[in-house]
Design a protein around this motif. Structure first.
Motif, PDB file in Angstrom:
ATOM      1  N   ILE A  44     -35.019  34.224   4.368  1.00  0.00           N
ATOM      2  CA  ILE A  44     -33.841  34.870   3.809  1.00  0.00           C
ATOM      3  C   ILE A  44     -32.694  34.540   4.741  1.00  0.00           C
ATOM      4  N   ASP A  45     -31.606  33.992   4.190  1.00  0.00           N
ATOM      5  CA  ASP A  45     -30.479  33.566   5.006  1.00  0.00           C
ATOM      6  C   ASP A  45     -29.271  34.459   4.790  1.00  0.00           C
ATOM      7  N   LEU A  46     -28.570  34.724   5.876  1.00  0.00           N
ATOM      8  CA  LEU A  46     -27.291  35.423   5.830  1.00  0.00           C
ATOM      9  C   LEU A  46     -26.199  34.369   5.659  1.00  0.00           C
ATOM     10  N   ILE A  47     -25.329  34.555   4.680  1.00  0.00           N
ATOM     11  CA  ILE A  47     -24.232  33.617   4.464  1.00  0.00           C
ATOM     12  C   ILE A  47     -22.900  34.362   4.542  1.00  0.00           C
ATOM     13  N   ARG A  48     -21.867  33.620   5.006  1.00  0.00           N
ATOM     14  CA  ARG A  48     -20.525  34.197   5.138  1.00  0.00           C
ATOM     15  C   ARG A  48     -19.522  33.209   4.515  1.00  0.00           C
ATOM     16  N   PRO A  49     -19.387  33.193   3.210  1.00  0.00           N
ATOM     17  CA  PRO A  49     -18.558  32.174   2.550  1.00  0.00           C
ATOM     18  C   PRO A  49     -17.050  32.415   2.607  1.00  0.00           C
ATOM     19  N   LEU A  50     -16.604  33.489   3.290  1.00  0.00           N
ATOM     20  CA  LEU A  50     -15.169  33.778   3.355  1.00  0.00           C
ATOM     21  C   LEU A  50     -14.581  33.519   4.738  1.00  0.00           C
ATOM     22  N   LEU A  51     -15.290  32.823   5.592  1.00  0.00           N
ATOM     23  CA  LEU A  51     -14.860  32.700   6.981  1.00  0.00           C
ATOM     24  C   LEU A  51     -13.518  32.008   7.167  1.00  0.00           C
ATOM     25  N   ASP A  52     -13.063  31.231   6.213  1.00  0.00           N
ATOM     26  CA  ASP A  52     -11.755  30.601   6.359  1.00  0.00           C
ATOM     27  C   ASP A  52     -10.705  31.233   5.442  1.00  0.00           C
ATOM     28  N   GLN A  53     -11.044  32.398   4.858  1.00  0.00           N
ATOM     29  CA  GLN A  53     -10.104  33.096   3.987  1.00  0.00           C
ATOM     30  C   GLN A  53      -9.417  34.226   4.764  1.00  0.00           C
ATOM     31  N   PRO A  54      -8.088  34.319   4.713  1.00  0.00           N
ATOM     32  CA  PRO A  54      -7.415  35.455   5.359  1.00  0.00           C
ATOM     33  C   PRO A  54      -7.684  36.739   4.582  1.00  0.00           C
ATOM     34  N   ARG A  55      -7.533  37.853   5.264  1.00  0.00           N
ATOM     35  CA  ARG A  55      -7.746  39.132   4.592  1.00  0.00           C
ATOM     36  C   ARG A  55      -6.800  39.285   3.404  1.00  0.00           C
ATOM     37  N   SER A  56      -5.600  38.723   3.529  1.00  0.00           N
ATOM     38  CA  SER A  56      -4.634  38.831   2.433  1.00  0.00           C
ATOM     39  C   SER A  56      -5.161  38.210   1.141  1.00  0.00           C
ATOM     40  N   ALA A  57      -5.975  37.149   1.258  1.00  0.00           N
ATOM     41  CA  ALA A  57      -6.555  36.526   0.069  1.00  0.00           C
ATOM     42  C   ALA A  57      -7.579  37.451  -0.577  1.00  0.00           C
ATOM     43  N   CYS A  58      -8.342  38.168   0.251  1.00  0.00           N
ATOM     44  CA  CYS A  58      -9.319  39.131  -0.271  1.00  0.00           C
ATOM     45  C   CYS A  58      -8.605  40.248  -1.027  1.00  0.00           C
ATOM     46  N   GLU A  59      -7.533  40.744  -0.453  1.00  0.00           N
ATOM     47  CA  GLU A  59      -6.772  41.808  -1.102  1.00  0.00           C
ATOM     48  C   GLU A  59      -6.151  41.313  -2.407  1.00  0.00           C
ATOM     49  N   ALA A  60      -5.667  40.063  -2.409  1.00  0.00           N
ATOM     50  CA  ALA A  60      -5.063  39.504  -3.621  1.00  0.00           C
ATOM     51  C   ALA A  60      -6.085  39.402  -4.742  1.00  0.00           C
ATOM     52  N   MET A  61      -7.321  39.029  -4.416  1.00  0.00           N
ATOM     53  CA  MET A  61      -8.363  38.938  -5.436  1.00  0.00           C
ATOM     54  C   MET A  61      -8.671  40.323  -6.008  1.00  0.00           C
ATOM     55  N   CYS A  62      -8.730  41.324  -5.162  1.00  0.00           N
ATOM     56  CA  CYS A  62      -8.983  42.686  -5.646  1.00  0.00           C
ATOM     57  C   CYS A  62      -7.853  43.152  -6.564  1.00  0.00           C
ATOM     58  N   ARG A  63      -6.618  42.857  -6.191  1.00  0.00           N
ATOM     59  CA  ARG A  63      -5.484  43.240  -7.041  1.00  0.00           C
ATOM     60  C   ARG A  63      -5.545  42.530  -8.387  1.00  0.00           C
ATOM     61  N   ALA A  64      -5.916  41.250  -8.370  1.00  0.00           N
ATOM     62  CA  ALA A  64      -6.007  40.497  -9.626  1.00  0.00           C
ATOM     63  C   ALA A  64      -7.049  41.097 -10.554  1.00  0.00           C
ATOM     64  N   ALA A  65      -8.102  41.665  -9.963  1.00  0.00           N
ATOM     65  CA  ALA A  65      -9.166  42.287 -10.763  1.00  0.00           C
ATOM     66  C   ALA A  65      -8.871  43.751 -11.076  1.00  0.00           C
ATOM     67  N   GLY A  66      -7.788  44.276 -10.508  1.00  0.00           N
ATOM     68  CA  GLY A  66      -7.452  45.677 -10.726  1.00  0.00           C
ATOM     69  C   GLY A  66      -8.399  46.628 -10.030  1.00  0.00           C
ATOM     70  N   VAL A  67      -8.875  46.217  -8.856  1.00  0.00           N
ATOM     71  CA  VAL A  67      -9.867  47.012  -8.123  1.00  0.00           C
ATOM     72  C   VAL A  67      -9.273  47.502  -6.803  1.00  0.00           C
ATOM     73  N   PRO A  68      -9.136  48.810  -6.621  1.00  0.00           N
ATOM     74  CA  PRO A  68      -8.703  49.328  -5.318  1.00  0.00           C
ATOM     75  C   PRO A  68      -9.843  49.233  -4.307  1.00  0.00           C
ATOM     76  N   TRP A  69      -9.507  49.296  -3.046  1.00  0.00           N
ATOM     77  CA  TRP A  69     -10.539  49.205  -2.006  1.00  0.00           C
ATOM     78  C   TRP A  69     -10.402  50.359  -1.028  1.00  0.00           C
ATOM     79  N   CYS A  70     -11.413  50.548  -0.230  1.00  0.00           N
ATOM     80  CA  CYS A  70     -11.442  51.608   0.776  1.00  0.00           C
ATOM     81  C   CYS A  70     -11.139  51.003   2.149  1.00  0.00           C
ATOM     82  N   ASP A  71     -10.387  51.717   2.952  1.00  0.00           N
ATOM     83  CA  ASP A  71     -10.116  51.297   4.320  1.00  0.00           C
ATOM     84  C   ASP A  71     -10.901  52.182   5.275  1.00  0.00           C
TER      85      ASP A  71
END
Length: 236
Positions: A180-207
């Motif tokens: 079983i392998d651990l993968i991290r496919p977002l290592l070159d993505q800034p946090r701002s890109a993660c937030e933008a994807m959540c906004r595009a999907a209309g999904v709020p997140w927890c801090d």
């Protein structure tokens, strides 16, 4: 899934890294560690878009795994939020409860060990070969800075790996040849890109307030060091 999320540039970048950097073959089911933050939620949403675009109706889809550590009062709200998001998008939701506060010793280390053990257990039960975590570029930057400051060698300066066996993170105590392998496919993505994807999907997140706690090494870096480096070298 809203069309803005399905067509978001985040998804294309995730798909490339999933195959090129993490070596995940197409049509593989993935267990996603979902805390409720923007990073892990965007990872789940992106993987869901990819799976539903690539596969037939009965093809494998990501499985959301939330580990409740019971270390702060707001944690239960995070668990309910992840479950709500999964219900909205018809994603399988699995919850595991751990109690690192009872383990003694360093609570953060115990939480990490118990979290990865729980994720591995779910993957093993479901016959899933990959566990995905939402570590992004800022996490990578902070990790390299901490390793450098501790006097790390070349391995530490390499930072977080795109892919590594789970038994290098936590002993699996399993027989057989399948890993079983651990993968991290977002290592070159800034946090701002993660937030933008959540906004595009209309999904709020927890801090998680502990992420910004200056009493921790990572929290102090985020408050006092990373902003200075970014001001000197934007995009560092």
């Amino acid at each position: 899934m809203p069309i803005a999320a399905r067509r978001h540039a985040f998804v294309a970048a995730l798909e490339r890294r999933l195959h090129e950097r993490c070596g995940v073959p197409p049509d593989q089911s993935i267990a996603v560690a979902v805390s409720g933050g923007a990073d892990s939620l965007s990872l789940l949403l992106g993987l869901l878009v990819i799976a539903r675009r690539q596969s037939s109706a009965d093809g494998p889809e990501p499985v959301a795994v939330h580990v409740q550590h019971h270390l702060r009062e707001s944690a239960e709200g995070d668990a309910r939020h992840v479950e709500t998001v999964c219900r909205r998008f018809d994603v399988e939701f699995i919850r595991r409860d751990v109690h690192p506060g009872r383990a003694g010793g360093n609570v953060a280390s115990a939480a990490r060990r118990l979290r990865y053990a729980a994720l591995t257990e779910v993957a093993a039960e479901r016959g899933i070969r990959f566990v995905a975590a939402g570590h992004h570029a800022q996490d990578q930057f902070e990790t390299v800075l901490m390793n450098l400051s501790r006097g790390s060698g070349a391995a530490g300066l390499g930072g977080l790996a795109w892919r590594r066996p789970m038994d290098s993170v936590v002993p699996l105590n399993r027989s057989g040849d399948e890993t079983i392998d651990l993968i991290r496919p977002l290592l070159d993505q800034p946090r701002s890109a993660c937030e933008a994807m959540c906004r595009a999907a209309g999904v709020p997140w927890c801090d998680d307030p502990t992420n910004a706690d200056p009493a921790t090494a990572r929290g102090r870096l985020r408050r006092d060091v990373v902003p200075v480096l970014e001001s000197l070298w934007p995009g560092a």
